[in-house]
Design a protein around this motif. Structure first.
Motif, short mmCIF file in Angstrom:
data_model
loop_
_atom_site.label_atom_id
_atom_site.label_comp_id
_atom_site.label_asym_id
_atom_site.label_seq_id
_atom_site.Cartn_x
_atom_site.Cartn_y
_atom_site.Cartn_z
N UNK A 14 0.82 -1.21 0.00
CA UNK A 14 0.00 0.00 0.00
C UNK A 14 0.85 1.27 0.00
N UNK A 15 2.15 1.13 0.24
CA UNK A 15 3.07 2.27 0.14
C UNK A 15 3.50 2.52 -1.31
N UNK A 16 3.30 1.54 -2.18
CA UNK A 16 3.76 1.66 -3.56
C UNK A 16 2.83 2.55 -4.38
N UNK A 17 3.41 3.16 -5.41
CA UNK A 17 2.64 3.96 -6.36
C UNK A 17 2.13 3.01 -7.45
N UNK A 18 0.97 2.45 -7.23
CA UNK A 18 0.45 1.44 -8.13
C UNK A 18 -1.06 1.60 -8.30
N UNK A 22 -3.19 -4.72 -4.35
CA UNK A 22 -3.40 -6.16 -4.22
C UNK A 22 -2.73 -6.91 -5.37
N UNK A 23 -2.74 -6.33 -6.56
CA UNK A 23 -1.99 -6.92 -7.68
C UNK A 23 -0.50 -6.94 -7.36
N UNK A 24 -0.03 -5.88 -6.74
CA UNK A 24 1.38 -5.81 -6.36
C UNK A 24 1.73 -6.91 -5.36
N UNK A 158 -4.82 5.42 -1.84
CA UNK A 158 -4.40 4.59 -2.96
C UNK A 158 -5.03 5.08 -4.27
N UNK A 159 -4.56 4.50 -5.37
CA UNK A 159 -5.14 4.80 -6.68
C UNK A 159 -6.24 3.79 -7.02
N UNK A 160 -6.82 3.21 -5.98
CA UNK A 160 -7.91 2.27 -6.20
C UNK A 160 -7.41 0.86 -6.45
N UNK A 228 -1.13 0.23 -20.46
CA UNK A 228 -0.81 -0.78 -19.45
C UNK A 228 -1.53 -0.57 -18.13
N UNK A 229 -1.79 0.69 -17.76
CA UNK A 229 -2.52 0.93 -16.52
C UNK A 229 -3.98 0.48 -16.65
N UNK A 230 -4.55 0.66 -17.84
CA UNK A 230 -5.91 0.18 -18.08
C UNK A 230 -5.96 -1.34 -18.07
#
Length: 239
Positions: A14-18, A22-24, A158-160, A228-230
């Motif tokens: 949850x600290x990552x910019x992603x 959960x995928x991370x 988060x970014x969702x 890729x983000x989509x």
């Protein structure tokens, strides 16, 4: 509480910019499971017994092959294939002799082999290893959200989430929250999901616009990696 043992990897994700923490988390578990499978563990009899029994799904077998430990993979596949051959040969020999007119007995005998193969096709040592820990991570998310104000802020920032993991968090929430706490969590989860899916879609639309000569001199904004983000948002694909 056992779930507290998993607070570090959950917080790290949850600290990552992603676009989906959960995928991370799952990607890290997958990398660790591949390394474990082709590490010293494959020489251990108890581990080999499980890989012989379960085998691997196509995706994880490809990942094992790309790991470059070809000798380790060959040894694992050798004993796995030996077990498959023994099992199917046993099923072949155990089939009763039947006449061409005994159609129902013939179908039942054939189904034993088909059922064995079908079960094998849905079994994967690495999937099971990932899922076992990932389920503990999900429990940890709810636990931290409820007990740790710092984490609940991280959650809101988060970014969702991707579609699949949004659904997972939504579906399991009633097992951990009740009443107003459940309503608040669902409202926050829904807002996070929808706002960020719209954000990514706006970036995707701007990416498309940039191929129109009328927008040629306009800045790319956040749109360069919109595809890729989509893909991560819609299909949990992390390129």
């Amino acid at each position: 509480m056992k779930e507290q043992l998993y607070t570090i990897p959950v917080n790290d994700a949850f600290d990552k910019d992603t676009e989906c923490p959960l995928c991370s988390m799952r990607e890290t578990l997958e990398e660790e499971a591949i390394a474990y499978t082709l590490g010293p563990s494959y020489m251990e009899e108890d581990v080999r017994a499980v890989t012989d029994e379960k085998g691997f799904c196509p995706e994880h077998l490809k990942m094992l092959y790309n790991n470059q430990n070809r000798l380790g993979l060959a040894l694992i596949l050798n004993t796995h294939l030996n077990k498959i051959n023994r099992d199917i040969e046993h099923l072949m020999k155990s089939q009763p002799k039947i006449s061409s007119s005994s159609i129902f007995k013939k179908k039942a005998a054939n189904n034993e082999i088909a059922d064995y193969v079908d079960k094998l096709k849905t079994s994967c040592f690495i999937c099971d290893k990932i899922n076992d820990t990932f389920n503990h991570y999900i429990k940890t998310i709810y636990h931290l959200y409820k007990t740790d104000p710092n984490f609940s802020k991280k959650f809101r920032d988060t970014k969702g989430f991707c579609i699949d993991h949004y659904s997972l968090l939504y579906k399991n929430a009633p097992n951990y929250f009740h009443g107003k706490y459940l309503d608040d969590f669902i409202a926050e989860l829904n807002s996070l999901y929808m706002n960020n899916m719209k954000r990514v879609n706006e970036d995707l639309e701007w990416f498309i616009n940039k191929f129109d000569y009328r927008y040629g001199d306009e800045p790319w904004k956040e749109a360069k990696d919109a595809i890729p983000r989509t893909m991560l948002k819609t299909n949990s694909i992390n390129l």
